[in-house]
Design a protein around this motif. Structure first.
Motif, PDB file in Angstrom:
ATOM      1  N   ALA A 176      30.055  66.834 -37.490  1.00 50.81           N
ATOM      2  CA  ALA A 176      30.439  66.555 -38.871  1.00 50.81           C
ATOM      3  C   ALA A 176      31.552  67.518 -39.278  1.00 50.81           C
ATOM      4  O   ALA A 176      31.750  68.552 -38.644  1.00 50.81           O
ATOM      5  N   PRO A 177      32.311  67.189 -40.319  1.00 55.71           N
ATOM      6  CA  PRO A 177      33.324  68.143 -40.809  1.00 55.71           C
ATOM      7  C   PRO A 177      32.675  69.464 -41.195  1.00 55.71           C
ATOM      8  O   PRO A 177      31.542  69.491 -41.692  1.00 55.71           O
ATOM      9  N   THR A 178      33.378  70.553 -40.956  1.00 51.05           N
ATOM     10  CA  THR A 178      32.805  71.870 -41.236  1.00 51.05           C
ATOM     11  C   THR A 178      32.541  72.091 -42.730  1.00 51.05           C
ATOM     12  O   THR A 178      31.711  72.915 -43.097  1.00 51.05           O
ATOM     13  N   ASN A 179      33.241  71.351 -43.575  1.00 48.67           N
ATOM     14  CA  ASN A 179      33.040  71.498 -45.026  1.00 48.67           C
ATOM     15  C   ASN A 179      32.147  70.398 -45.583  1.00 48.67           C
ATOM     16  O   ASN A 179      32.150  70.127 -46.789  1.00 48.67           O
ATOM     17  N   ALA A 180      31.356  69.753 -44.727  1.00 44.49           N
ATOM     18  CA  ALA A 180      30.513  68.640 -45.160  1.00 44.49           C
ATOM     19  C   ALA A 180      29.453  69.120 -46.150  1.00 44.49           C
ATOM     20  O   ALA A 180      28.945  70.240 -46.062  1.00 44.49           O
ATOM     21  N   THR A 181      29.145  68.252 -47.078  1.00 44.23           N
ATOM     22  CA  THR A 181      28.067  68.499 -48.039  1.00 44.23           C
ATOM     23  C   THR A 181      27.083  67.342 -47.948  1.00 44.23           C
ATOM     24  O   THR A 181      27.348  66.331 -47.297  1.00 44.23           O
ATOM     25  N   ALA A 182      25.951  67.506 -48.590  1.00 39.28           N
ATOM     26  CA  ALA A 182      24.926  66.464 -48.558  1.00 39.28           C
ATOM     27  C   ALA A 182      25.452  65.178 -49.188  1.00 39.28           C
ATOM     28  O   ALA A 182      25.999  65.197 -50.293  1.00 39.28           O
ATOM     29  N   LYS A 183      25.314  64.066 -48.461  1.00 38.75           N
ATOM     30  CA  LYS A 183      25.783  62.773 -48.951  1.00 38.75           C
ATOM     31  C   LYS A 183      24.711  62.051 -49.757  1.00 38.75           C
ATOM     32  O   LYS A 183      24.987  61.027 -50.379  1.00 38.75           O
ATOM     33  N   VAL A 184      23.483  62.564 -49.698  1.00 34.01           N
ATOM     34  CA  VAL A 184      22.369  61.950 -50.420  1.00 34.01           C
ATOM     35  C   VAL A 184      21.906  62.914 -51.505  1.00 34.01           C
ATOM     36  O   VAL A 184      21.626  64.088 -51.214  1.00 34.01           O
ATOM     37  N   PRO A 185      21.827  62.460 -52.752  1.00 41.24           N
ATOM     38  CA  PRO A 185      21.401  63.351 -53.841  1.00 41.24           C
ATOM     39  C   PRO A 185      20.019  63.939 -53.561  1.00 41.24           C
ATOM     40  O   PRO A 185      19.122  63.261 -53.075  1.00 41.24           O
ATOM     41  N   GLY A 186      19.880  65.213 -53.876  1.00 39.76           N
ATOM     42  CA  GLY A 186      18.589  65.866 -53.706  1.00 39.76           C
ATOM     43  C   GLY A 186      18.421  66.608 -52.403  1.00 39.76           C
ATOM     44  O   GLY A 186      17.502  67.427 -52.273  1.00 39.76           O
ATOM     45  N   LEU A 187      19.272  66.346 -51.427  1.00 42.38           N
ATOM     46  CA  LEU A 187      19.179  67.055 -50.155  1.00 42.38           C
ATOM     47  C   LEU A 187      19.843  68.425 -50.255  1.00 42.38           C
ATOM     48  O   LEU A 187      20.831  68.588 -50.966  1.00 42.38           O
ATOM     49  N   PRO A 188      19.316  69.403 -49.529  1.00 44.49           N
ATOM     50  CA  PRO A 188      19.950  70.728 -49.566  1.00 44.49           C
ATOM     51  C   PRO A 188      21.280  70.715 -48.833  1.00 44.49           C
ATOM     52  O   PRO A 188      21.546  69.830 -48.011  1.00 44.49           O
ATOM     53  N   ASP A 189      22.119  71.682 -49.141  1.00 46.24           N
ATOM     54  CA  ASP A 189      23.384  71.808 -48.420  1.00 46.24           C
ATOM     55  C   ASP A 189      23.104  72.066 -46.945  1.00 46.24           C
ATOM     56  O   ASP A 189      22.134  72.743 -46.591  1.00 46.24           O
ATOM     57  N   PRO A 190      23.945  71.524 -46.060  1.00 46.54           N
ATOM     58  CA  PRO A 190      23.673  71.655 -44.626  1.00 46.54           C
ATOM     59  C   PRO A 190      23.868  73.073 -44.119  1.00 46.54           C
ATOM     60  O   PRO A 190      24.717  73.819 -44.604  1.00 46.54           O
ATOM     61  N   GLN A 191      23.078  73.428 -43.121  1.00 44.62           N
ATOM     62  CA  GLN A 191      23.268  74.645 -42.360  1.00 44.62           C
ATOM     63  C   GLN A 191      24.223  74.349 -41.208  1.00 44.62           C
ATOM     64  O   GLN A 191      24.412  73.193 -40.829  1.00 44.62           O
ATOM     65  N   PRO A 192      24.848  75.376 -40.625  1.00 46.80           N
ATOM     66  CA  PRO A 192      25.790  75.130 -39.514  1.00 46.80           C
ATOM     67  C   PRO A 192      25.206  74.278 -38.388  1.00 46.80           C
ATOM     68  O   PRO A 192      25.897  73.412 -37.840  1.00 46.80           O
ATOM     69  N   ASN A 193      23.925  74.486 -38.045  1.00 46.51           N
ATOM     70  CA  ASN A 193      23.301  73.710 -36.974  1.00 46.51           C
ATOM     71  C   ASN A 193      23.134  72.237 -37.329  1.00 46.51           C
ATOM     72  O   ASN A 193      22.946  71.400 -36.441  1.00 46.51           O
ATOM     73  N   ASP A 194      23.168  71.922 -38.631  1.00 52.21           N
ATOM     74  CA  ASP A 194      23.027  70.527 -39.052  1.00 52.21           C
ATOM     75  C   ASP A 194      24.303  69.726 -38.812  1.00 52.21           C
ATOM     76  O   ASP A 194      24.279  68.492 -38.888  1.00 52.21           O
ATOM     77  N   LEU A 195      25.417  70.410 -38.543  1.00 55.54           N
ATOM     78  CA  LEU A 195      26.713  69.740 -38.494  1.00 55.54           C
ATOM     79  C   LEU A 195      27.270  69.578 -37.083  1.00 55.54           C
ATOM     80  O   LEU A 195      28.395  69.102 -36.922  1.00 55.54           O
ATOM     81  N   VAL A 196      26.508  69.958 -36.068  1.00 56.41           N
ATOM     82  CA  VAL A 196      27.023  69.896 -34.696  1.00 56.41           C
ATOM     83  C   VAL A 196      26.091  69.077 -33.809  1.00 56.41           C
ATOM     84  O   VAL A 196      24.900  68.923 -34.091  1.00 56.41           O
ATOM     85  N   ILE A 197      26.670  68.549 -32.731  1.00 52.80           N
ATOM     86  CA  ILE A 197      25.893  67.812 -31.746  1.00 52.80           C
ATOM     87  C   ILE A 197      25.121  68.807 -30.883  1.00 52.80           C
ATOM     88  O   ILE A 197      25.678  69.794 -30.412  1.00 52.80           O
ATOM     89  N   ARG A 210      23.786  69.679 -20.373  1.00 55.31           N
ATOM     90  CA  ARG A 210      23.476  70.949 -21.029  1.00 55.31           C
ATOM     91  C   ARG A 210      24.574  71.315 -22.022  1.00 55.31           C
ATOM     92  O   ARG A 210      25.750  71.096 -21.753  1.00 55.31           O
ATOM     93  N   CYS A 211      24.167  71.882 -23.131  1.00 57.78           N
ATOM     94  CA  CYS A 211      25.121  72.345 -24.133  1.00 57.78           C
ATOM     95  C   CYS A 211      24.980  73.846 -24.315  1.00 57.78           C
ATOM     96  O   CYS A 211      23.876  74.378 -24.345  1.00 57.78           O
ATOM     97  N   VAL A 212      26.119  74.521 -24.436  1.00 60.28           N
ATOM     98  CA  VAL A 212      26.162  75.943 -24.754  1.00 60.28           C
ATOM     99  C   VAL A 212      27.036  76.082 -25.989  1.00 60.28           C
ATOM    100  O   VAL A 212      28.230  75.786 -25.943  1.00 60.28           O
ATOM    101  N   GLY A 213      26.422  76.507 -27.089  1.00 57.61           N
ATOM    102  CA  GLY A 213      27.168  76.513 -28.344  1.00 57.61           C
ATOM    103  C   GLY A 213      27.504  75.079 -28.729  1.00 57.61           C
ATOM    104  O   GLY A 213      26.644  74.204 -28.733  1.00 57.61           O
ATOM    105  N   ASN A 214      28.764  74.834 -29.027  1.00 58.48           N
ATOM    106  CA  ASN A 214      29.175  73.477 -29.381  1.00 58.48           C
ATOM    107  C   ASN A 214      29.982  72.827 -28.262  1.00 58.48           C
ATOM    108  O   ASN A 214      30.831  71.965 -28.508  1.00 58.48           O
ATOM    109  N   THR A 215      29.709  73.223 -27.003  1.00 63.78           N
ATOM    110  CA  THR A 215      30.388  72.624 -25.860  1.00 63.78           C
ATOM    111  C   THR A 215      29.368  72.065 -24.875  1.00 63.78           C
ATOM    112  O   THR A 215      28.247  72.565 -24.770  1.00 63.78           O
ATOM    113  N   LEU A 216      29.787  71.037 -24.177  1.00 68.03           N
ATOM    114  CA  LEU A 216      28.955  70.408 -23.154  1.00 68.03           C
ATOM    115  C   LEU A 216      29.382  70.912 -21.785  1.00 68.03           C
ATOM    116  O   LEU A 216      30.576  70.945 -21.472  1.00 68.03           O
TER     117      LEU A 216
END
Length: 245
Positions: free
Chosen positions: A112-133, A167-173
Motif C-alpha cells: 500500500a502507499p506509505t501515506n495510506a490511511t484507513a479507507k473504512v470509517p472507524g478503523l485505526p490508522d495503519p501500522q507499517p506492517n499493515d501496509l506491506v506484503i 521467503r521474505c526478509v523485510g519488504n523483499t522476496l
C-alpha cells in the motif's frame, strides 16, 4: 621501602578511557571516513544486493544452458528405449523441469502507499506492517493455486518446484538465490475456474483482502487463455531428505 600502586577508582577510569578509545577506533575503521549513520551506506548495500541478484540470474541462465547440453548428450546414446524416454519426460514434467502450457491466471500483490490511511470509517490508522506484503500472503496465494489444481506455478520469473521456498526478509522476496521487490506476481497454469474458486475459498487470502479494503494493499487477478511457464532450470540436488512411511 617505597611501594607504588594504582587506586581502584583510577584503574576503573583508565579502563573506561581504553574502552572508549577502542569503540572510536572500531567505528572509524568501519566507516572508513564515511558517515555510517547516513542513508548513503544503506543505499550502497541495497545496490550491492541487487547487483548480486542480477549476477545470480545470469549464472542461473548460463548453468541452465550448460545443463541442457549435458542432458542432451547424456540422452543421445544412453541406450534407453522410447518408452523409457517417454516416462522420463512425464516425470520431469511432473517435477516442474519441463515447460507447461495452457490457460491460467496471474495474481499481483503490492504494498500500500506509505501515506495510506484507513479507507473504512472507524478503523485505526495503519501500522507499517499493515501496509506491506508479508511472506504468509505470498504463501497463501501459492498454496491456494496448488489446491486449485495448478499444473505449474511461477513466482516472478522463476518456476516453483517441490523444494522451492518462498521467503521474505523485510519488504523483499528471496527466491532461489535471487532478490525481488514488490509488486509480486504469482502465475499459474490450470483451470481458471477452479483456480479462482480456490483463491476465493482461502481463509488466509480473505484475511489479506480485508487489508486490501481497509488500507489499500494491492490485489489483482488477470486471466489468460494461453500462457507458457518455463521449466525450472536450477539445481535439484537435495541436501536433506527423509523417506515417507
Amino acid at each position: 621501602m617505597t611501594r607504588s600502586f594504582i587506586r581502584p577508582a583510577r584503574l576503573a577510569a583508565l579502563g573506561v578511557f581504553a574502552l572508549a578509545g577502542l569503540i572510536f577506533w572500531v567505528s572509524f575503521n568501519t566507516a572508513q571516513g564515511t558517515n555510517i549513520r547516513s542513508d548513503d551506506s544503506m543505499l550502497r548495500l541495497s545496490d550491492l544486493i541487487q547487483e548480486r541478484s542480477r549476477k545470480n540470474a545470469e549464472l542461473d541462465s548460463s548453468s541452465a544452458a550448460v545443463r541442457r547440453q549435458v542432458d542432451a548428450l547424456a540422452q543421445r546414446d544412453d541406450g534407453t528405449t522410447k518408452e523409457q524416454k517417454r516416462q522420463l519426460g512425464s516425470l520431469e514434467k511432473g517435477a516442474g523441469l519441463r515447460k507447461v502450457k495452457g490457460s491460467g491466471l496471474t495474481v499481483t500483490l503490492d504494498d500500500a502507499p506509505t501515506n495510506a490511511t484507513a479507507k473504512v470509517p472507524g478503523l485505526p490508522d495503519p501500522q507499517p506492517n499493515d501496509l506491506v506484503i508479508h511472506q504468509q500472503d505470498l504463501q497463501a496465494v501459492v498454496n491456494a493455486l496448488w489446491k486449485g489444481g495448478a499444473k505449474g506455478i511461477k513466482v516472478m520469473d522463476q518456476r516453483l518446484i517441490t523444494t522451492s521456498a518462498v521467503r521474505c526478509v523485510g519488504n523483499t522476496l528471496i527466491l532461489q538465490g535471487r532478490v525481488y521487490s514488490p509488486p509480486y506476481t504469482v502465475t499459474a497454469v490450470g483451470d481458471t475456474g477452479k483456480l479462482n474458486e480456490a483463491l476465493e475459498k482461502s481463509p488466509a487470502i480473505r484475511n489479506y483482502q480485508e487489508y486490501v479494503d481497509a488500507y489499500g494493499l494491492g490485489w489483482k487477478v488477470d486471466e489468460e487463455k494461453a500462457m507458457t511457464l518455463p521449466g525450472y532450470s536450477g539445481t535439484v540436488d537435495l541436501q536433506h531428505a527423509k523417506p515417507l512411511r
